[in-house]
Scaffold this motif. Structure first.
Motif, mmCIF file in Angstrom:
data_model
loop_
_atom_site.group_PDB
_atom_site.id
_atom_site.type_symbol
_atom_site.label_atom_id
_atom_site.label_comp_id
_atom_site.label_asym_id
_atom_site.label_seq_id
_atom_site.Cartn_x
_atom_site.Cartn_y
_atom_site.Cartn_z
ATOM 1 N N LYS B 41 163.599 42.925 92.141
ATOM 2 C CA LYS B 41 163.433 42.543 93.532
ATOM 3 C C LYS B 41 163.251 41.035 93.581
ATOM 4 O O LYS B 41 162.283 40.506 93.059
ATOM 5 C CB LYS B 41 162.185 43.243 94.080
ATOM 6 C CG LYS B 41 162.180 43.462 95.551
ATOM 7 C CD LYS B 41 161.041 44.428 95.845
ATOM 8 C CE LYS B 41 160.719 44.535 97.299
ATOM 9 N NZ LYS B 41 159.553 45.393 97.518
ATOM 10 N N ARG B 75 164.420 29.124 85.288
ATOM 11 C CA ARG B 75 163.531 29.060 86.456
ATOM 12 C C ARG B 75 163.103 30.447 86.920
ATOM 13 O O ARG B 75 162.413 30.585 87.910
ATOM 14 C CB ARG B 75 164.218 28.316 87.606
ATOM 15 C CG ARG B 75 164.458 26.865 87.260
ATOM 16 C CD ARG B 75 164.679 26.042 88.478
ATOM 17 N NE ARG B 75 163.499 26.008 89.319
ATOM 18 C CZ ARG B 75 163.462 25.367 90.473
ATOM 19 N NH1 ARG B 75 164.535 24.751 90.926
ATOM 20 N NH2 ARG B 75 162.373 25.356 91.194
ATOM 21 N N ARG B 77 161.069 33.787 86.964
ATOM 22 C CA ARG B 77 159.804 34.351 86.523
ATOM 23 C C ARG B 77 159.862 35.832 86.857
ATOM 24 O O ARG B 77 160.091 36.206 88.002
ATOM 25 C CB ARG B 77 158.629 33.720 87.258
ATOM 26 C CG ARG B 77 158.519 32.231 87.098
ATOM 27 C CD ARG B 77 158.006 31.860 85.699
ATOM 28 N NE ARG B 77 157.948 30.413 85.540
ATOM 29 C CZ ARG B 77 158.998 29.664 85.205
ATOM 30 N NH1 ARG B 77 160.168 30.233 84.970
ATOM 31 N NH2 ARG B 77 158.894 28.372 85.105
ATOM 32 N N ILE B 79 158.031 39.433 86.967
ATOM 33 C CA ILE B 79 156.692 39.997 87.037
ATOM 34 C C ILE B 79 156.809 41.506 87.130
ATOM 35 O O ILE B 79 157.557 42.026 87.954
ATOM 36 C CB ILE B 79 155.944 39.467 88.273
ATOM 37 C CG1 ILE B 79 155.823 37.957 88.172
ATOM 38 C CG2 ILE B 79 154.570 40.102 88.378
ATOM 39 C CD1 ILE B 79 155.250 37.343 89.395
ATOM 40 N N HIS B 103 159.648 42.175 89.731
ATOM 41 C CA HIS B 103 159.771 41.107 90.716
ATOM 42 C C HIS B 103 160.340 39.870 90.054
ATOM 43 O O HIS B 103 159.964 39.517 88.946
ATOM 44 C CB HIS B 103 158.412 40.765 91.317
ATOM 45 C CG HIS B 103 157.850 41.867 92.151
ATOM 46 N ND1 HIS B 103 158.098 41.962 93.492
ATOM 47 C CD2 HIS B 103 157.094 42.933 91.820
ATOM 48 C CE1 HIS B 103 157.494 43.045 93.962
ATOM 49 N NE2 HIS B 103 156.881 43.654 92.955
ATOM 50 N N VAL B 105 160.862 35.882 90.753
ATOM 51 C CA VAL B 105 160.609 34.738 91.628
ATOM 52 C C VAL B 105 161.125 33.492 90.946
ATOM 53 O O VAL B 105 161.343 33.460 89.737
ATOM 54 C CB VAL B 105 159.108 34.560 91.956
ATOM 55 C CG1 VAL B 105 158.610 35.714 92.770
ATOM 56 C CG2 VAL B 105 158.314 34.376 90.698
ATOM 57 N N LYS B 106 161.316 32.501 91.766
ATOM 58 C CA LYS B 106 161.831 31.244 91.250
ATOM 59 C C LYS B 106 160.651 30.319 91.051
ATOM 60 O O LYS B 106 159.934 29.994 91.990
ATOM 61 C CB LYS B 106 162.789 30.660 92.281
ATOM 62 C CG LYS B 106 163.538 29.438 91.840
ATOM 63 C CD LYS B 106 164.511 29.067 92.958
ATOM 64 C CE LYS B 106 165.210 27.779 92.662
ATOM 65 N NZ LYS B 106 166.051 27.377 93.786
ATOM 66 N N GLY B 107 160.440 29.939 89.832
ATOM 67 C CA GLY B 107 159.334 29.041 89.558
ATOM 68 C C GLY B 107 159.848 27.651 89.286
ATOM 69 O O GLY B 107 161.051 27.391 89.340
ATOM 70 N N MET B 148 160.376 29.806 96.691
ATOM 71 C CA MET B 148 159.141 30.180 97.357
ATOM 72 C C MET B 148 158.709 29.058 98.271
ATOM 73 O O MET B 148 157.874 29.216 99.136
ATOM 74 C CB MET B 148 158.061 30.442 96.331
ATOM 75 C CG MET B 148 158.258 31.773 95.670
ATOM 76 S SD MET B 148 157.544 31.763 94.080
ATOM 77 C CE MET B 148 155.841 31.708 94.509
#
Lengths: 139, 485
Positions: B41, B75, B77, B79, B103, B105-107, B148
């Motif tokens: 996701k 980039r 991440r 989870i 999950h 996400v873009k860090g 984010m």
């Protein structure tokens, strides 16, 4: 409430929610040790809220649900270093009296509630600009 | 492990590689049985179904995800279950099960690749920002997932203003600087005041501020290190704070018969040419939040400084905030705007002059009624910054500010950022001008148009209009398109 959901049922519910990703977008939750039948130790992550110093950061927390959960709140400890008024800067422990949902714990609160509230406190105007340790540092 | 014993029967004691082979073969066998399917996701609720061998490493999984998620592997991440997946672990070690959700996400880019990441980022935004003249970016535009950080309503200066002493708003008078624009004499006086110069200097010297200015503006980002170098250069700073240069410019405008702030132009036909032809810095600032100021716009239109000063609450324009302390008069922004107005309106006072593409090339000339674009922040920021090149074209008084490495191409970039056609204003004066950007809009905005098309905006003319108003920013264009359905 007519019937109390027993501890383990509640935790199983929360586990499923965490694993299937049905919870809040910015928080994640799961068992630390999948074989632990008591389901006491949990891991959580909080994505730093945007428009704050936490943006793009991922904070890891440990949650511990003792046998009285959910009658008592879980204890929460940050693994990632974070500068928040409700977090003990020496241990990373979240100080229960400083976080509303822990201080006024209700039985139907979940660990997700706690994570979401922690995230909200990061985004709070008085906290979102607090200087933070470099990403990746831990307690 | 039975496998370690079986080989002894049919083979001599196995070489280490042999045993590795057999064990990996075992694993592969296991994997065939145990392929897992889960959902990744990503941001904005994008769901990427994944079916993988659980024994690949997390790093490999990220590679697989790079394309569907359009987030580079370094980039990403991941989870799962409250844990951040580590690159060197296998997927299996996290016990992800069928039907579960990971999950993504873009860090921030990981430290090792931070430099690479930032370069990639800026080149990506180059293509997004519509890339300045000539430098067509080869890479296909990737649909950029919102990081984010999406939602850039944050004023990057807000945290800086805490510790930099800024002149109080009282100095603008009871109306908060909304009154008639201060006359140039006043502004000069203000610029000569040591406090103002000191605070300007402090602002410009603060690397954090520069960073946030650059980062908050995709166009400046697109310029990459040049923007930074330029803003840091002594000359630029001196120019921003030198009353002498400002005096020069006002004189020049007087000589052209334009009022000090070009105000004389705005009553009549010239008003259209002057005020409307160029997005005077600050004019495009009018975000919806500034509704109450709209009444002032007509008057403010040509008065760049005034306009910048009249937006005390501008949430997105870093430069407005920067210049506000200077009292409603943006000292550097004003003259070029007025000059540009003069350029457009001067010869025969033809209000439609600006429609002539040959004269203005790729300028994005908002028609007089178009003063308000949603993406004002970009342009305003750019114009505050970019005015010097505008002036440079007219008179070349600013040559010293150009750092040695800033060549003509970069100047052109700058002009594009500015929203002025190279050779637009300058050309009218017969001054030596860079080659005008005469390319048709579909070429200038090729990347952005493609992106808009991908987003479902198919009306070419409207897309071009929107892009012009937003100065090439896709985001601004989308905002415009959506608000003007």
């Amino acid at each position: 409430m007519s019937s109390k959901v027993p501890r383990n049922f509640r935790l199983l519910e929360e586990l499923e929610k965490g694993e299937k990703g049905q919870g809040a977008e910015a928080c994640s939750l799961g068992l630390d040790d999948g074989d632990d039948i008591m389901m006491s130790n949990w891991n959580g992550t909080i994505l730093g809220p945007p428009h704050s110093v936490h943006e793009n950061r991922i904070y890891s927390v440990k949650l511990h649900c003792d046998e009285n959960y959910p009658d008592v709140p879980p204890s929460v400890q940050f693994i990632s270093r974070v500068n928040l008024p409700c977090v003990d800067q020496n241990t990373g422990q979240v100080i229960p009296t400083q976080l509303t949902c822990l201080a006024q714990w209700k039985r139907d609160y979940t660990m997700e509630h706690v994570l979401v509230e922690l995230r909200r406190s990061m985004a709070h105007p008085s906290n979102r600009k607090l200087p933070q340790a470099p990403e990746g540092s831990t307690y | 492990m039975s496998s370690s014993e079986t080989p002894s029967k049919d083979a001599p004691p196995p070489y280490p590689s042999d045993s590795a082979d057999s064990s990996s073969a075992d694993k592969a066998q296991d994997a065939d049985d145990e392929t897992i399917s889960f959902t990744v996701k990503s941001i904005a609720d994008t769901k990427i179904p994944m079916t993988i061998n659980p024994f690949i490493s997390v790093a490999d999984l990220k590679q697989k995800l790079a394309e569907p998620s359009s987030i580079p592997a370094d980039r990403q991440r991941l989870i799962y279950s409250g844990r951040v997946l580590k690159d060197d672990q296998t997927v299996a070690s996290y016990k992800i099960q069928n039907g579960h959700t990971v999950h993504l996400v873009k860090g921030a880019a990981s430290t090792a690749s931070a430099a690479r990441g930032s370069v990639g980022g800026s080149s990506a935004s180059t293509s997004a920002a519509g890339a300045a003249g000539g430098s067509s970016s080869g890479g296909a535009p990737t649909p950029q997932l919102p990081s984010m950080a999406a939602g850039t309503g944050m004023n990057p200066l807000s945290r800086l203003t805490n510790h930099i002493p800024l002149p109080s708003a009282d100095m603008f008078g009871p109306d908060g600087g909304m009154g008639p624009p201060p006359d140039p004499e006043q502004v000069l006086g203000m610029m000569e005041s040591p406090e103002v110069r000191a605070s300007m200097n402090a602002l410009l010297q603060n690397p954090a501020l520069l960073d946030s200015l650059i980062q908050s503006n995709p166009m400046l980002q697109a310029m990459g290190p040049e923007a930074r170098r330029m803003m840091q250069s002594e000359e630029f700073r001196r120019m921003m704070t030198d009353p002498g240069i400002f005096r020069q410019m006002t004189q020049m405008q007087r000589a052209m018969g334009v009022g000090p702030f070009g105000r004389g132009m705005f009553g009549g036909a010239g008003g259209a040419g002057g005020a409307g032809a160029f997005p005077a810095p600050g004019v495009t600032d009018q975000t919806p939040a500034d509704q109450q100021q709209q009444g002032q716009n007509e008057q403010a239109a040509g008065n760049a400084g005034g306009a910048a000063g009249q937006n005390p609450g501008m949430p997105m324009n870093p430069f407005a905030a920067l210049f506000n302390p200077l009292g409603g008069a943006n000292p550097m922004g004003t003259p070029p705007a007025a000059g540009a107005g003069g350029a457009a309106g001067n010869p025969p006072l033809n209000p439609f002059m600006f429609l002539n593409p040959a004269l203005f090339g790729g300028a994005q000339p908002p028609t007089p009624g178009q003063a308000q674009t949603p993406s004002g922040g970009d342009q305003a920021a750019a114009s505050g910054l970019g005015t010097p090149p505008g002036g440079q074209q007219q008179q070349n008084p600013f040559n010293p500010f150009m750092p040695p490495g800033l060549d003509l191409n970069q100047l052109q970039n700058m002009m594009q950022v500015l929203g002025m056609a190279p050779g637009g204003a300058g050309g009218a004066f017969g001054a030596p001008a860079a080659a005008p950007d005469n390319r048709p809009p579909e070429e200038i905005y090729a990347d952005q148009l493609r992106q808009l098309n991908d987003m479902g905006f198919f009306d070419f003319d409207r897309n071009v209009t929107a892009l012009r108003r937003s100065g090439g920013s896709v985001q601004g264009a989308v905002e415009y398109l959506l608000s003007n359905l």
